[in-house]
Design an enzyme around this catalytic site. Structure first.
Site, mmCIF file in Angstrom:
data_model
loop_
_atom_site.group_PDB
_atom_site.id
_atom_site.type_symbol
_atom_site.label_atom_id
_atom_site.label_comp_id
_atom_site.label_asym_id
_atom_site.label_seq_id
_atom_site.Cartn_x
_atom_site.Cartn_y
_atom_site.Cartn_z
ATOM 1 N N ARG A 147 0.989 -1.134 0.165
ATOM 2 C CA ARG A 147 0.016 0.197 -0.157
ATOM 3 C C ARG A 147 1.274 1.317 0.015
ATOM 4 N NH1 ARG A 147 -3.854 2.595 5.235
ATOM 5 N NH2 ARG A 147 -2.070 3.645 5.527
ATOM 6 N N TYR A 159 -2.930 11.558 7.709
ATOM 7 C CA TYR A 159 -2.530 10.654 7.607
ATOM 8 C C TYR A 159 -2.293 9.273 6.763
ATOM 9 C CZ TYR A 159 -5.410 6.679 10.179
ATOM 10 O OH TYR A 159 -5.536 5.296 11.210
ATOM 11 N N ASP A 222 -4.681 3.435 -0.441
ATOM 12 C CA ASP A 222 -6.744 4.442 0.243
ATOM 13 C C ASP A 222 -6.381 5.801 0.411
ATOM 14 O OD1 ASP A 222 -8.053 4.504 2.202
ATOM 15 O OD2 ASP A 222 -7.439 3.310 4.062
ATOM 16 N N HIS A 224 -8.850 7.042 2.247
ATOM 17 C CA HIS A 224 -9.431 7.493 3.159
ATOM 18 C C HIS A 224 -11.259 8.591 3.678
ATOM 19 C CE1 HIS A 224 -5.333 6.405 4.809
ATOM 20 N NE2 HIS A 224 -6.278 5.339 5.887
ATOM 21 N N GLU A 248 -9.143 2.433 -2.539
ATOM 22 C CA GLU A 248 -9.880 1.829 -0.968
ATOM 23 C C GLU A 248 -10.409 3.452 -0.394
ATOM 24 O OE1 GLU A 248 -8.890 0.433 3.528
ATOM 25 O OE2 GLU A 248 -7.420 0.535 1.892
ATOM 26 N N GLU A 274 -14.154 -0.811 5.598
ATOM 27 C CA GLU A 274 -13.940 -1.656 7.103
ATOM 28 C C GLU A 274 -14.614 -0.508 8.184
ATOM 29 O OE1 GLU A 274 -10.125 1.755 7.711
ATOM 30 O OE2 GLU A 274 -10.151 1.154 5.560
ATOM 31 N N ARG A 295 -13.901 -4.733 2.641
ATOM 32 C CA ARG A 295 -12.360 -4.392 3.115
ATOM 33 C C ARG A 295 -13.043 -4.447 5.133
ATOM 34 N NH1 ARG A 295 -8.173 -3.867 3.911
ATOM 35 N NH2 ARG A 295 -8.362 -1.691 4.110
ATOM 36 N N GLU A 351 -4.801 -7.439 4.500
ATOM 37 C CA GLU A 351 -4.032 -6.348 4.877
ATOM 38 C C GLU A 351 -3.438 -6.780 6.387
ATOM 39 O OE1 GLU A 351 -4.522 -1.575 6.739
ATOM 40 O OE2 GLU A 351 -6.703 -2.859 6.054
ATOM 41 N N TRP A 414 -11.889 11.447 7.378
ATOM 42 C CA TRP A 414 -10.378 11.410 7.416
ATOM 43 C C TRP A 414 -10.345 10.265 6.412
ATOM 44 C CZ3 TRP A 414 -9.471 6.936 9.480
ATOM 45 C CH2 TRP A 414 -10.262 5.796 10.630
#
Length: 414
Positions: A147, A159, A222, A224, A248, A274, A295, A351, A414
């Site tokens: 990643r 982040y 990602d 986010h 992602e 996620e 995820r 992951e 975020w």
């Protein structure tokens, strides 16, 4: 085989974890992960005050019935606190059942479908040279997929980039919630975000990574949840020449219709989920084939029972697994994911952020990472045990994930 006792253990060996340990009248123990980053005490209370009184004296072998009882009997269904607590009970019961059978859990889930689960690591850097060094380090560790996250010119902290440290917070290398004070009070750290700067910068980052490491290395990214649907579509299209394994969390996950627009404009594979905690969060995404990878985590999606059903449904639509596996999933939750990874047909990737040495003092693991692959081991049950004495050495400390504000101070995902 009755459940004789239950203990909820909250420990913080570098970061906070919530673990449920069930013990049967025969002395067989099972562990379940109930960690909910930044809201750990809410799950502890849900377990101690609501679920544990319902399961004590119950039959530990009735896993499906217990799951339905805890889920349907609450009336207030779903939500991250509820589903993390239910997941802990469910996973602990599977641990007990597999130990009683003298088998690793994956054998009870249908046996192995592969020799190991390919894992991806997290490479990041404040700038491109630092990022390239991080990719090299992860390749040396044995990862076969990476990643890629990068600092953004003009932003002090981002982040997912390990070198970041907003508002005086310490450097963090494995994305924990942070313990930072603002005005003498514990508060989430605040990071400034600029989506346009991000969109301008990321294509050049992937161009540099591909130029250095070639076309074969699977690369992931990602977002986010920081983009609007059209911004996510723009980024997905801009990254097509670099052949991502997935993009992602491109948009806020609550807006499932956003994935329709993104899908119309880019062939970059999409992963999301996620922050989901139920199969019902996925029904539109799966039936319309709007994503390529699921995820969710066992820990946040109701346990092994619920996650297996979700992944079986995903398989009907050709969608693969990509289960969440940062270090706010405890080794117990990671082990549960690995048993599913090994057993399911539609495995995609796992992951894997390696836990700290302090965490591994508390959680004694038997799963292994070799040549880019994870294996849950053949130890009966999950293959993880908790050292209670070690756990007591690391008491709970409040911590929060950072929050994002735009340059004008507006709150942002975020």
């Amino acid at each position: 085989m009755r459940i004789e006792s239950a203990e909820v253990i909250v420990t913080s060996p570098g970061r906070n974890f919530v673990t449920l340990r069930l013990t049967t009248e025969d002395g067989v123990t099972g562990l379940g992960d109930a960690t909910l980053n930044g809201r750990e005490l809410a799950v502890q209370s849900y377990l101690d005050d609501h679920l544990v009184p319902l399961i004590l004296g119950g039959d530990a072998s009735r896993i499906e019935d217990t799951w339905q009882y805890l889920y349907r009997g609450a009336y207030w269904r779903r939500g991250p606190v509820t589903m993390a607590a239910v997941a802990a009970v469910d996973t602990a019961l599977w641990d007990i059942k597999a130990k009683s059978a003298g088998m690793p859990l994956y054998q009870l889930l249908g046996g192995a479908s592969r020799s190991g689960a390919m894992a991806y690591g997290h490479a990041s850097g404040r700038d491109v040279p630092e990022l390239l060094d991080s990719v090299r380090k992860h390749l040396e560790l044995g990862y076969r997929a990476i990643r890629v996250q990068s600092g953004i010119p003009g932003l002090d902290s981002v982040y997912g980039v390990a070198a970041s440290g907003a508002e005086g917070a310490e450097r963090y290398d494995y994305e924990p919630a942070r313990r930072a004070t603002v005005g003498g009070r514990l508060r989430p750290t605040v990071e400034t975000w600029d989506t346009r700067a991000y969109l301008r910068h990321m294509p050049s980052v992937f161009e540099a990574v591909r130029a250095e490491f070639g076309p074969e290395l699977p690369l992931l990214h990602d977002g986010h949840h920081r983009m609007t649907p059209i911004q996510a579509a723009q980024l997905g299209k801009a990254l097509e020449p670099y052949d991502l394994f997935w993009l992602e969390d491109a948009t806020p996950a609550e807006d499932q219709a956003a994935l329709r627009l993104i899908r119309q404009h880019t062939t970059t594979p999409l992963a999301i989920g996620e922050v989901f905690n139920s199969v019902y969060d996925y029904t539109t995404l799966l039936s319309e084939r709007l994503i390529d990878y699921v995820r969710s985590a066992v820990t946040h999606t109701g346990g092994v029972t619920a996650m297996k059903k979700l992944l079986d449904l995903a398989d009907v639509y050709g969608v693969k697994s990509g289960m969440h596996g940062p270090t706010d999933i405890s080794p117990v939750g990671m082990a549960a994911a690995l048993h599913l990874d090994l057993a399911i047909h539609n495995f995609g990737i796992q992951e894997y952020m390696q836990h700290s040495e302090r965490t591994l003092e508390v959680f004694r693991t038997s799963f292994r990472f070799e040549d880019g692959l994870l294996h849950p081991s053949d130890t009966p049950g999950l293959g993880v045990e908790l050292d209670t004495e070690a756990a007591r050495r690391f008491p709970y400390e409040p911590a929060y994930l950072p929050v994002n504000r735009l340059r004008d101070g507006t709150m942002h995902d975020w």
